[in-house]
Design a protein around this motif. Structure first.
Motif, short mmCIF file in Angstrom:
data_model
loop_
_atom_site.label_atom_id
_atom_site.label_comp_id
_atom_site.label_asym_id
_atom_site.label_seq_id
_atom_site.Cartn_x
_atom_site.Cartn_y
_atom_site.Cartn_z
N THR A 531 8.82 5.32 -1.65
CA THR A 531 8.08 5.24 -0.39
C THR A 531 9.03 5.03 0.78
O THR A 531 8.87 5.62 1.84
CB THR A 531 7.06 4.09 -0.45
OG1 THR A 531 6.22 4.30 -1.58
CG2 THR A 531 6.23 4.03 0.82
N ARG A 561 1.04 4.28 1.30
CA ARG A 561 0.50 5.45 1.97
C ARG A 561 -1.00 5.49 1.75
O ARG A 561 -1.48 5.41 0.61
CB ARG A 561 1.14 6.72 1.44
CG ARG A 561 0.73 7.99 2.22
CD ARG A 561 1.33 9.23 1.58
NE ARG A 561 2.77 9.23 1.69
CZ ARG A 561 3.44 9.67 2.77
NH1 ARG A 561 2.77 10.14 3.81
NH2 ARG A 561 4.75 9.65 2.80
N SER A 567 0.88 5.64 6.60
CA SER A 567 1.34 4.47 5.85
C SER A 567 1.04 3.20 6.62
O SER A 567 1.04 3.18 7.86
CB SER A 567 2.83 4.57 5.54
OG SER A 567 3.11 5.68 4.71
#
Length: 637
Positions: A531, A561, A567
């Motif tokens: 991420t 997310r 996000s």
């Protein structure tokens, strides 16, 4: 020599004959003469009763002066045959008549309390040890065939199916026999009267018209005696607002209905919040079934604010033990109080580090003092040009006119109760209260029980004002009390901000405050490697790197997310942290509300807390909270 001795003996014999021949007067009520047999049996030759006082015989010596003349009007006792006492009467040095009931329990000690109260009433007392001892001896000898009913607090009392309202100096209503207020400790009566009910209507009542807060304040004074009749719980309303907006003026108007003192006018009837819970309890007991005005809530100890709110509304004092370890009688009272303050109950609780419970808020409603017309508490100034001048006028008027409206109101109410019947009157008033509350909430069908309880209290205040108006005491139009009470209720509702249960808002607010307050300090960052890499290459507002170590961890904040491709942070709270955040609330109910509002995401197994595996830690269960609880869909970045 023998002649002089004989003459001395003859002189002493004349003195003895004179003392023994002195008239002995029975202490009995002035109304209704006792029979000759009763008078003869009640004679106690130890004491001499003269026009100038009461004396104790001392054999051949001169008698000892005990006190000035005193009449025994009756022996008193309560409904259970306890709390026996004596109703005494005497004239002070100015010739004014005094009557007071003294519990016989005061006779068992050194007698200083009863001597002090008699002396305070202007009775002359003998000095010296022998006079005090003779005084106690005389008290123990007193008796009367007449009877009176004793009570230990003011307010409504039922006697043989009939109700009477007991004030310190008057009993209003039919009780079948004389009723007296009899307490071990005397408190100065604040139910003074100056001027007439017509004076109050003309000079004060009519000036309240077109001012919602003033009409509401005066109506509170008339509504307080209805608590017992309606079987309602106690509670109160507090005018909350900045200094110098007219809060104290409204309190003086309400107090002027009930009483006052020559020194301070209606202001003498107002009590102060500056007291402990024990002090407030005794104040409430002395104001049972009558309005209790309390000025400047900011003087109250914040640590005791919540406890006192419950004490006043529940109508029950603390349980205490007696000197022998047994349980003492618990003080019971019914109170409608009207308060002022720059701070509200929630503010004081926050200052003490406590959460305000919904039950406290319902019992203690904060009403905005500012009426929104640019004149503080006022909306119409009548014959004055400025709010300050109008406040001065009302202060002067309430300093000179007070006390009469309540007594007239109670007499009219007692007559209606006796003629119409208490059940009939109670049913009619309850129907009116329900109609008013339903009308005010017709646009809020989902209103919670808490809001409806406050609406019912405001409606009861309106009914008190309507009754007083129908008795010709206020000078208002018939619909003025209900309309003005409705205005005040809607102002309270707008200040509250919701018609739902307060616990629901508190759950969201407390969890929001906990997360916002602790932030990085207690929530360890959790950013997955994938991420983070995606964030660096695709998302311009990626989370910054770690700047310091988390202490006293409450959980983690994870960068995830969302389904929409954006996000944001998710807050993962441990069980201990969630309990801390929702402290003071019902945990199960609060979590259910958070789930319902979409702020708390339940786990896939159906449990509210879901299992997680933070980096470097074993699997634990945690509560997953959306960043939207902070008021932004983007969360805390």
């Amino acid at each position: 020599m023998s002649e002089r001795v004989g003459a001395g003996k003859s002189g002493r014999k004349k003195v003895r004959d004179g003392i023994e021949g002195a008239k002995v007067v029975e202490l009995r009520p002035k109304q209704g003469a006792a029979s000759d047999k009763a008078e003869q049996d009640s004679e106690d030759r130890r004491f001499i009763h003269r026009d100038n006082g009461i004396w104790r015989r001392k054999g051949d010596n001169p008698p000892t002066f005990i006190c000035g003349p005193v009449d025994v009007l009756a022996e008193s006792r309560d409904e259970e045959g306890r709390n026996w006492g004596l109703l005494l009467a005497w004239d002070d040095r100015d010739g004014h008549r005094h009557e007071e009931a003294f519990p016989r329990a005061l006779f068992a000690g050194d007698g200083n309390e009863i001597r002090s109260r008699l002396a305070d009433g202007g009775l002359t007392l003998g000095a010296g040890t022998s006079a005090k001892a003779a005084f106690l001896e005389w008290l123990a000898s007193l008796a009367s065939e007449q009877r009176a009913r004793s009570v230990t607090r003011i307010g409504w009392h039922a006697f043989g199916g009939q109700s009477a309202f007991v004030l310190p100096d008057e009993t209003i209503g039919e009780a079948g026999e004389r009723v007296v207020l009899q307490t071990t400790e005397r408190e100065a009566s604040l139910f003074g009267v100056s001027g007439t009910a017509e004076d109050w209507r003309r000079e004060i009542g009519l000036m309240c018209a077109k001012n919602s807060r003033l009409v509401f304040a005066a109506s509170c004074a008339f509504a307080a005696p209805l608590l017992g009749l309606l079987g309602e719980e106690g509670g109160g309303i507090s005018f909350k607002g900045d200094s110098r907006v007219g809060k104290s003026t409204a309190l003086r108007v309400a107090a002027s209905v009930c009483g006052g003192t020559p020194q301070n006018g209606a202001g003498g009837y107002i009590r102060s919040w500056r007291s402990t819970s024990n002090g407030i309890e005794s104040t409430a007991l002395a104001s049972c079934d009558a309005l209790l005005p309390l000025d400047e809530m900011g003087q109250l100890d914040p640590r005791e604010a919540g406890e006192i709110a419950y004490l006043l509304s529940n109508g029950q004092g603390k349980a205490r033990s007696s000197r022998t370890g047994g349980a003492r009688s618990v003080a019971r009272f019914r109170i409608l109080f009207l308060s002022t303050g720059e701070l509200g109950l929630a503010d004081l609780n926050r200052e003490a580090g406590k959460a305000t419970k919904a039950g406290q808020e319902v019992r203690f409603a904060d009403l905005p003092a500012d009426a929104g017309r640019g004149m503080g508490l006022f909306e119409y100034l009548h014959h004055e040009d400025t709010p300050e001048a109008f406040a001065r006028y009302l202060r002067t008027a309430t300093g000179q006119i007070y006390g009469a409206p309540l007594r007239i109101f109670l007499r009219r109410l007692a007559d209606v109760m006796a003629n119409e019947g208490e059940d009939e009157l109670r049913g009619r008033l309850r129907d009116r209260i329900a109609d008013l509350a339903d009308d005010w909430l017709k646009d809020y069908p989902a209103a919670s029980g808490q809001v409806r309880s406050v609406a019912a209290r405001f409606a009861m205040v309106a009914v008190g004002g309507e009754l007083a108006t129908s008795y010709g005491l206020t000078g208002w139009a018939d619909d003025t009390p209900s309309y003005m009470a409705g205005e005040c209720f809607h102002a309270w509702l707008a200040e509250r901000g919701t018609v739902g249960r307060r616990e629901e808002e508190q759950a969201v607010q407390q969890l929001r405050d906990f997360i916002a307050r602790n932030g990085e300090a207690r929530f360890e960052r959790w950013v997955d490697a994938v991420t983070a890499a995606e964030a660096q290459s695709e998302i311009p507002d990626a989370p910054p790197g770690e700047r310091f170590r988390t202490q006293n961890r409450a959980g983690w904040k994870r960068w995830v997310r969302e389904d929409d491709g954006k996000s944001a942070w998710r807050y993962l709270l441990t069980s201990e942290a969630m309990s801390e955040a929702l402290s003071g609330l019902n945990q199960r109910s609060a979590k259910a509300v958070l789930v319902e509002r979409g702020f708390l995401l339940p786990g896939k197994d159906g449990k509210i807390a879901a299992p997680i595996s933070p980096p470097g830690h074993k699997k634990v269960r945690a509560y997953e909270v959306m960043a939207a609880i902070l008021g932004s869909d983007e969360g805390d970045r």
